[in-house]
Design a protein around this motif. Sequence first.
Motif, PDB file in Angstrom:
ATOM      1  N   GLY A  20       0.953  -1.181  -0.064  1.00 27.28           N
ATOM      2  CA  GLY A  20      -0.010  -0.001  -0.070  1.00 27.28           C
ATOM      3  C   GLY A  20       0.754   1.173   0.149  1.00 27.28           C
ATOM      4  O   GLY A  20       2.130   1.266   0.154  1.00 27.28           O
ATOM      5  N   THR A  21       0.140   2.439  -0.007  1.00 27.86           N
ATOM      6  CA  THR A  21       0.808   3.657  -0.240  1.00 27.86           C
ATOM      7  C   THR A  21       0.608   4.440   0.909  1.00 27.86           C
ATOM      8  O   THR A  21      -0.743   4.560   1.398  1.00 27.86           O
ATOM      9  CB  THR A  21       0.286   4.481  -1.354  1.00 27.86           C
ATOM     10  OG1 THR A  21       0.627   3.568  -2.475  1.00 27.86           O
ATOM     11  CG2 THR A  21       1.098   5.756  -1.731  1.00 27.86           C
ATOM     12  N   TRP A  22       1.597   4.826   1.702  1.00 25.67           N
ATOM     13  CA  TRP A  22       1.629   5.530   2.990  1.00 25.67           C
ATOM     14  C   TRP A  22       2.417   6.820   3.053  1.00 25.67           C
ATOM     15  O   TRP A  22       3.164   6.985   2.317  1.00 25.67           O
ATOM     16  CB  TRP A  22       2.144   4.580   3.984  1.00 25.67           C
ATOM     17  CG  TRP A  22       1.285   3.470   4.366  1.00 25.67           C
ATOM     18  CD1 TRP A  22       1.153   2.210   3.793  1.00 25.67           C
ATOM     19  CD2 TRP A  22       0.840   3.002   5.860  1.00 25.67           C
ATOM     20  NE1 TRP A  22       0.445   1.369   4.235  1.00 25.67           N
ATOM     21  CE2 TRP A  22       0.049   1.769   5.407  1.00 25.67           C
ATOM     22  CE3 TRP A  22       0.560   3.642   7.081  1.00 25.67           C
ATOM     23  CZ2 TRP A  22      -0.614   1.340   6.493  1.00 25.67           C
ATOM     24  CZ3 TRP A  22      -0.052   3.100   7.977  1.00 25.67           C
ATOM     25  CH2 TRP A  22      -0.712   1.853   7.660  1.00 25.67           C
ATOM     26  N   HIS A  86      -2.886  11.928  -1.993  1.00 23.70           N
ATOM     27  CA  HIS A  86      -4.121  11.280  -1.976  1.00 23.70           C
ATOM     28  C   HIS A  86      -4.403   9.961  -2.082  1.00 23.70           C
ATOM     29  O   HIS A  86      -3.439   9.245  -2.466  1.00 23.70           O
ATOM     30  CB  HIS A  86      -5.002  11.993  -3.048  1.00 23.70           C
ATOM     31  CG  HIS A  86      -4.317  11.976  -4.523  1.00 23.70           C
ATOM     32  ND1 HIS A  86      -4.182  10.746  -5.132  1.00 23.70           N
ATOM     33  CD2 HIS A  86      -3.291  12.719  -5.038  1.00 23.70           C
ATOM     34  CE1 HIS A  86      -3.300  10.997  -6.140  1.00 23.70           C
ATOM     35  NE2 HIS A  86      -2.680  12.226  -6.049  1.00 23.70           N
ATOM     36  N   ASP A  87      -5.435   9.304  -1.957  1.00 28.11           N
ATOM     37  CA  ASP A  87      -5.812   7.801  -2.000  1.00 28.11           C
ATOM     38  C   ASP A  87      -4.959   7.055  -1.003  1.00 28.11           C
ATOM     39  O   ASP A  87      -4.463   6.035  -1.638  1.00 28.11           O
ATOM     40  CB  ASP A  87      -5.775   7.392  -3.325  1.00 28.11           C
ATOM     41  CG  ASP A  87      -6.905   8.041  -3.985  1.00 28.11           C
ATOM     42  OD1 ASP A  87      -8.224   7.973  -3.301  1.00 28.11           O
ATOM     43  OD2 ASP A  87      -6.824   8.193  -5.241  1.00 28.11           O
ATOM     44  N   LEU A  88      -4.424   7.528   0.068  1.00 28.34           N
ATOM     45  CA  LEU A  88      -3.373   6.743   1.004  1.00 28.34           C
ATOM     46  C   LEU A  88      -4.127   5.522   1.640  1.00 28.34           C
ATOM     47  O   LEU A  88      -5.053   5.940   2.179  1.00 28.34           O
ATOM     48  CB  LEU A  88      -2.609   7.767   1.882  1.00 28.34           C
ATOM     49  CG  LEU A  88      -1.785   8.937   1.435  1.00 28.34           C
ATOM     50  CD1 LEU A  88      -1.348   9.771   2.432  1.00 28.34           C
ATOM     51  CD2 LEU A  88      -0.643   8.257   0.311  1.00 28.34           C
ATOM     52  N   ASP A  89      -3.343   4.715   1.735  1.00 26.60           N
ATOM     53  CA  ASP A  89      -3.863   3.465   2.628  1.00 26.60           C
ATOM     54  C   ASP A  89      -3.591   3.919   4.220  1.00 26.60           C
ATOM     55  O   ASP A  89      -4.311   3.235   4.900  1.00 26.60           O
ATOM     56  CB  ASP A  89      -3.104   2.158   2.384  1.00 26.60           C
ATOM     57  CG  ASP A  89      -3.313   1.677   0.781  1.00 26.60           C
ATOM     58  OD1 ASP A  89      -4.572   1.247   0.767  1.00 26.60           O
ATOM     59  OD2 ASP A  89      -2.708   1.985   0.091  1.00 26.60           O
ATOM     60  N   TYR A 113      -6.209  13.123   2.460  1.00 26.03           N
ATOM     61  CA  TYR A 113      -5.234  12.360   1.952  1.00 26.03           C
ATOM     62  C   TYR A 113      -5.544  10.933   2.117  1.00 26.03           C
ATOM     63  O   TYR A 113      -4.971  10.282   1.190  1.00 26.03           O
ATOM     64  CB  TYR A 113      -4.030  12.565   2.812  1.00 26.03           C
ATOM     65  CG  TYR A 113      -3.359  13.916   2.620  1.00 26.03           C
ATOM     66  CD1 TYR A 113      -3.895  14.829   1.763  1.00 26.03           C
ATOM     67  CD2 TYR A 113      -2.588  14.562   3.703  1.00 26.03           C
ATOM     68  CE1 TYR A 113      -3.404  16.276   1.663  1.00 26.03           C
ATOM     69  CE2 TYR A 113      -2.151  15.678   3.859  1.00 26.03           C
ATOM     70  CZ  TYR A 113      -2.616  16.547   2.877  1.00 26.03           C
ATOM     71  OH  TYR A 113      -2.088  17.913   3.064  1.00 26.03           O
ATOM     72  N   LEU A 114      -6.461  10.341   2.956  1.00 30.61           N
ATOM     73  CA  LEU A 114      -6.583   9.030   3.102  1.00 30.61           C
ATOM     74  C   LEU A 114      -7.706   8.708   2.325  1.00 30.61           C
ATOM     75  O   LEU A 114      -8.835   9.371   1.959  1.00 30.61           O
ATOM     76  CB  LEU A 114      -7.063   8.664   4.574  1.00 30.61           C
ATOM     77  CG  LEU A 114      -5.749   8.725   5.598  1.00 30.61           C
ATOM     78  CD1 LEU A 114      -6.315   8.887   6.893  1.00 30.61           C
ATOM     79  CD2 LEU A 114      -4.847   7.664   5.231  1.00 30.61           C
ATOM     80  N   LYS A 115      -7.768   7.348   1.753  1.00 30.51           N
ATOM     81  CA  LYS A 115      -8.763   6.545   1.341  1.00 30.51           C
ATOM     82  C   LYS A 115      -9.909   6.516   2.245  1.00 30.51           C
ATOM     83  O   LYS A 115      -9.558   6.416   3.558  1.00 30.51           O
ATOM     84  CB  LYS A 115      -8.569   5.208   1.039  1.00 30.51           C
ATOM     85  CG  LYS A 115      -7.616   5.108  -0.313  1.00 30.51           C
ATOM     86  CD  LYS A 115      -7.309   3.528  -0.188  1.00 30.51           C
ATOM     87  CE  LYS A 115      -6.460   3.043  -1.558  1.00 30.51           C
ATOM     88  NZ  LYS A 115      -6.063   1.755  -1.490  1.00 30.51           N
TER      89      LYS A 115
END
Length: 177
Positions: A20-22, A86-89, A113-115
């Motif tokens: 994931g992207t953090w 954006h769409d961060l896990d 910034y988070l999903k």
Amino acid sequence: MRHADHVGLLAPGIRADEGGTWADLGAGAGAFTLALADLIGPHGLIHAIDRDRGALAELRASAVSSIPMAEIRTQVGDFTQRLELHDLDGVVMANSLHFVEEKLPVLARVRRYLKSGGRLLLVEYDSDKGNPWVPYPMSFGTWQRVAEDAGFSAPMRLASVPSRFLDRMYSALSLAP
Ligand SMILES: C[S@@+](CC[C@H](N)C(=O)[O-])C[C@H]1O[C@@H](n2cnc3c(N)ncnc32)[C@H](O)[C@@H]1O
């Protein structure tokens, strides 16, 4: 604190090798960035952001590991301002939110910034009494109120470690709506 302590604080909020992207906001020299990189594993990406260029250089120098871990991209930035995330896990804020007195506007940015369902892992001293080095800490009790005011789910306490400085450090997990 040793690497195992940093890992121990974050581990209950992360599935092993989940990828994931953090982002790590206020990553500094990367004690928790490296713990996160170990935990999410080689399929992960971490944006390590700090306003201190020198600390990020230290992080890059120590992010050389013999075990497979997430990619770390450092970026000089101020997390009280809008960042291109954006769409961060998940987001880690470890001992960085206590530099901010007005926490709600920063937390509103972090939420965006988070999903939906994305995780905010907070690490803080369990105290509401600041000092020149830790100006605006937040006990877990205070964080329970602030997190909900900021639109996150009720925080779940994950782990804590004793600290010579301000008694104890805790980690907590909240979810973005
Ligand atoms: C006590 S250090 C913690 C570093 C790391 N997270 C750790 O726990 O080892 C706090 C870090 O937050 C950074 N910081 C504080 N306010 C910041 C801001 N508004 N934007 C970016 N970084 C900030 C500082 O530069 C510093 O590197």
